[in-house]
Write a protein that holds these residues in place. Structure first.
Motif, short mmCIF file in Angstrom:
data_model
loop_
_atom_site.label_atom_id
_atom_site.label_comp_id
_atom_site.label_asym_id
_atom_site.label_seq_id
_atom_site.Cartn_x
_atom_site.Cartn_y
_atom_site.Cartn_z
N ARG A 315 0.80 -1.17 0.15
CA ARG A 315 -0.09 -0.12 0.09
C ARG A 315 0.79 1.14 0.06
N THR A 316 2.07 1.18 0.35
CA THR A 316 2.87 2.34 0.28
C THR A 316 2.98 3.21 -1.12
N TRP A 317 3.66 2.55 -1.70
CA TRP A 317 3.81 3.10 -3.33
C TRP A 317 2.57 3.34 -4.08
N HIS A 318 1.48 2.46 -3.53
CA HIS A 318 0.18 2.76 -4.20
C HIS A 318 -0.43 4.18 -3.81
N MET A 319 -0.25 4.51 -2.63
CA MET A 319 -0.86 5.62 -2.18
C MET A 319 -0.11 6.79 -2.41
N THR A 320 1.32 6.59 -2.27
CA THR A 320 2.36 7.78 -2.64
C THR A 320 2.13 8.28 -4.02
N LEU A 321 2.18 7.05 -4.85
CA LEU A 321 2.26 7.57 -6.20
C LEU A 321 0.91 8.15 -6.82
N LEU A 322 -0.22 7.75 -6.42
CA LEU A 322 -1.41 8.38 -6.61
C LEU A 322 -1.56 9.80 -6.17
N GLN A 323 -1.08 10.00 -4.78
CA GLN A 323 -1.21 11.40 -4.37
C GLN A 323 -0.18 12.55 -5.34
N LEU A 324 0.70 12.03 -5.63
CA LEU A 324 1.66 12.52 -6.65
C LEU A 324 1.09 12.98 -7.90
N ALA A 325 0.43 12.03 -8.45
CA ALA A 325 -0.39 11.97 -9.67
C ALA A 325 -1.45 12.98 -9.51
N GLY A 326 -1.85 12.99 -8.35
CA GLY A 326 -3.21 14.22 -8.09
C GLY A 326 -2.51 15.49 -8.30
N ALA A 342 -6.99 20.75 -18.93
CA ALA A 342 -7.59 21.03 -17.90
C ALA A 342 -8.43 19.90 -17.26
N LEU A 343 -9.50 19.34 -18.11
CA LEU A 343 -10.34 18.33 -17.90
C LEU A 343 -9.53 17.15 -17.71
N VAL A 344 -8.61 16.84 -18.37
CA VAL A 344 -7.49 15.63 -18.11
C VAL A 344 -6.99 15.70 -17.00
N GLY A 345 -6.38 16.90 -16.56
CA GLY A 345 -5.77 17.09 -15.04
C GLY A 345 -6.65 16.83 -14.11
N ILE A 346 -8.02 17.29 -14.01
CA ILE A 346 -8.80 17.40 -12.97
C ILE A 346 -9.05 15.81 -12.77
N SER A 347 -9.25 14.95 -14.18
CA SER A 347 -9.68 13.77 -13.65
C SER A 347 -8.42 12.87 -13.06
N LEU A 348 -7.29 13.05 -13.50
CA LEU A 348 -6.15 12.69 -12.89
C LEU A 348 -5.86 12.98 -11.17
N ALA A 349 -6.51 14.24 -11.00
CA ALA A 349 -6.45 14.33 -9.51
C ALA A 349 -7.46 13.65 -8.71
N ALA A 350 -8.76 13.60 -9.37
CA ALA A 350 -9.95 12.77 -8.81
C ALA A 350 -9.31 11.28 -8.62
N ALA A 351 -8.79 10.80 -9.80
CA ALA A 351 -8.38 9.40 -9.69
C ALA A 351 -7.19 9.28 -8.51
N GLY A 352 -6.34 10.19 -8.27
CA GLY A 352 -5.45 10.10 -7.31
C GLY A 352 -5.87 10.13 -5.97
N PHE A 353 -7.18 10.77 -5.55
CA PHE A 353 -7.70 10.80 -4.25
C PHE A 353 -8.44 9.28 -4.16
N PHE A 354 -9.34 9.19 -5.30
CA PHE A 354 -10.15 7.96 -5.02
C PHE A 354 -9.52 6.48 -5.07
N GLY A 355 -8.20 6.59 -5.88
CA GLY A 355 -7.49 5.43 -6.13
C GLY A 355 -6.83 5.04 -4.75
N SER A 356 -6.31 6.09 -4.09
CA SER A 356 -5.83 5.94 -2.54
C SER A 356 -6.81 5.85 -1.47
N LEU A 357 -8.04 6.01 -1.55
CA LEU A 357 -8.87 6.30 -0.44
C LEU A 357 -9.25 4.75 0.22
N PRO A 358 -9.57 3.76 -0.35
CA PRO A 358 -9.71 2.62 0.32
C PRO A 358 -8.61 2.08 1.17
N THR A 359 -7.40 2.40 0.50
CA THR A 359 -6.26 2.01 1.16
C THR A 359 -6.12 2.84 2.42
#
Length: 455
Positions: A315-326, A342-359
């Motif tokens: 879970r360490t690198w999953h969370m860390t890299l996703l936050q950096l992607a955000g 801009a829409l692509v960037g916001i999509s990446l930010a949303a994925a960075g948050f939600f991808g790491s949320l369950p972990t």
């Protein structure tokens, strides 16, 4: 390649049987509750344009109104979760849903800035405790190894709710003028009803824990009694548990980490339709439809990441890299000057948050045991939720001052970077204390007194 640590474990079949039954009997109900809760707290973002016009709101006053939800939410989160431990999940989750459904309908009756502020605080008070209560309740049915997968399924409701909510709320604006009532008022009035209906269903149908579930056999109940991440019989309602959690540095660091994760997310959630409307020159309804795209992308990323975390236990690198992607995504959205980028960037930010949320959610749920869990989960969720007040208000203030969303997005990107650093530290430390996600049994004496700077 299959992980030998997982296939060699004799309890895997038992967990698979339990999870399959949960997917039919428990998870869909809680997931639907989460789905409704995020529609009801975030629909104000889609309705910002017509609502602000009718009530005379600036971007800053709208951001404050959106964020005031978290004043009531924050201060009632811990008492609500303690009450859940005392009265049982079935009764308390039902109470939460019925009262927030009523408060959502009251949003359709506000007449000015002041009444809007009051009702948003009321909505926060009513909904307080649902999210951490849902996490705690599901931990009754899961071993630590099952938590990321279960939390991922639950949290999948959030980006889907934001996507569907954007479309549904936009569609309800077409009711504008029906019986002389504005479309945005119809949206609030109608979207409050499902919470009330589901709350009544939960009261009559949801079991308080595995021991009350008629659809689990004796061996499954016995297994969960020994191996579940949390027990429904914990003394989470006792005031001594509150002081015990407040003394633990880990609880405060998790709170800061979650604050840094969510401040950018809530800012995007409330201002995304505004950003899209400005970038693409769309009306309120059209902006709502386009705003669904980042949340749908985030849902896909969440599914992929959670499956990989459950399979590998990493879970360490999953969370860390996703936050950096955000962080990268918000920087692109701020600096590109191109609406599609801009829409692509916001999509990446949303994925960075939600991808790491369950972990992220799996860490405190695994670390804090017994009566500490109800209080710790509520404290982390409640105090960190103040990001929903701070982020949208200052973002709106900066937009009013500069006439642009770029500065605000860059600041939110900085919070994602801070979250990446804290996520790296806390995930490594949690794995060291608990034995990691592939460790089935909770370490009962895992009560940290300090947070090391490195492991």
């Amino acid at each position: 390649m299959t992980n030998p640590l997982i296939t060699a474990d004799p309890d895997i079949d038992m967990e698979a049987r339990i999870y399959k039954k949960m997917l039919l009997r428990v998870i869909p109900i809680i997931m639907l509750g989460m789905f409704i809760s995020y529609i009801d707290r975030a629909n104000i973002g889609v309705l910002a344009g017509p609502m602000s016009k009718d009530l005379g709101l600036t971007a800053a006053t709208f951001g404050l109104a959106a964020g005031l939800f978290y004043i009531g939410y924050c201060f009632f989160e811990i008492p609500s979760n303690m009450a859940l431990s005392k009265f049982g999940a079935r009764v308390w989750l039902a109470r939460i849903m019925v009262t927030w459904g009523i408060a959502t309908m009251f949003m359709g009756l506000v007449q000015n800035e002041t009444t809007l502020y009051i009702v948003r605080i009321m909505l926060g008070i009513a909904e307080a405790g649902f999210s951490p209560g849902a996490l705690l309740f599901l931990a009754f049915w899961c071993t630590p190894r099952m938590l990321p997968r279960t939390y991922s399924t639950l949290n999948l409701a959030v980006p889907i709710a934001l996507a569907v909510g954007s479309v549904l709320t936009s569609a309800l604006l077409s009711l504008d003028g029906l019986f002389g009532v504005a479309g945005w008022r119809w949206a609030f009035l109608l979207e409050g009803i499902p919470a009330i209906v589901l709350g009544i269903y939960i009261f009559f149908r949801l079991p308080d824990g595995p021991s009350n579930a008629k659809w689990l056999d004796a061996s499954e109940k016995e297994y969960l009694a020994k191996a579940a991440a949390q027990s429904p019989d914990s003394a989470g309602h006792e005031i001594s548990q509150l002081w015990a959690v407040l003394r633990r540095p880990a609880a405060w660091v998790f709170t800061v980490l979650y604050f840094c994760m969510t401040i950018g997310y809530w800012t995007i959630a409330y201002f995304l339709p505004t950003i899209v409307r400005d970038q693409f020159d769309l009306g309120a309804a059209g902006a709502g439809f386009v705003s669904a795209i980042p949340w749908l992308f985030a849902a896909v990323v969440m599914i992929f990441v959670s499956k990989n975390v459950s399979r590998t236990g990493e879970r360490t690198w999953h969370m860390t890299l996703l936050q950096l992607a955000g962080a990268l995504g918000l920087a692109v959205a701020a600096l590109s000057g191109n609406p599609y980028l801009a829409l692509v960037g916001i999509s990446l930010a949303a994925a960075g948050f939600f991808g790491s949320l369950p972990t992220f959610n799996s860490m405190p749920a695994q670390l804090f045991t017994g009566g500490l869990a109800a209080v710790a989960l509520a404290m982390i969720n409640g105090l960190a939720s103040l990001s929903g007040l701070v982020g949208p208000y200052f973002f709106g203030l900066l937009k009013d001052t500069t006439g642009s969303t770029s500065t605000g997005l860059l600041i939110m990107a900085g919070f994602f970077v801070a979250a990446a650093i804290l996520a790296f530290t806390m995930s490594r430390w949690t794995d060291k204390i608990t034995g990691g996600l592939l460790h089935v049994h909770i370490i009962e004496d895992a009560e940290p007194v300090a947070v090391p700077t490195k492991s």
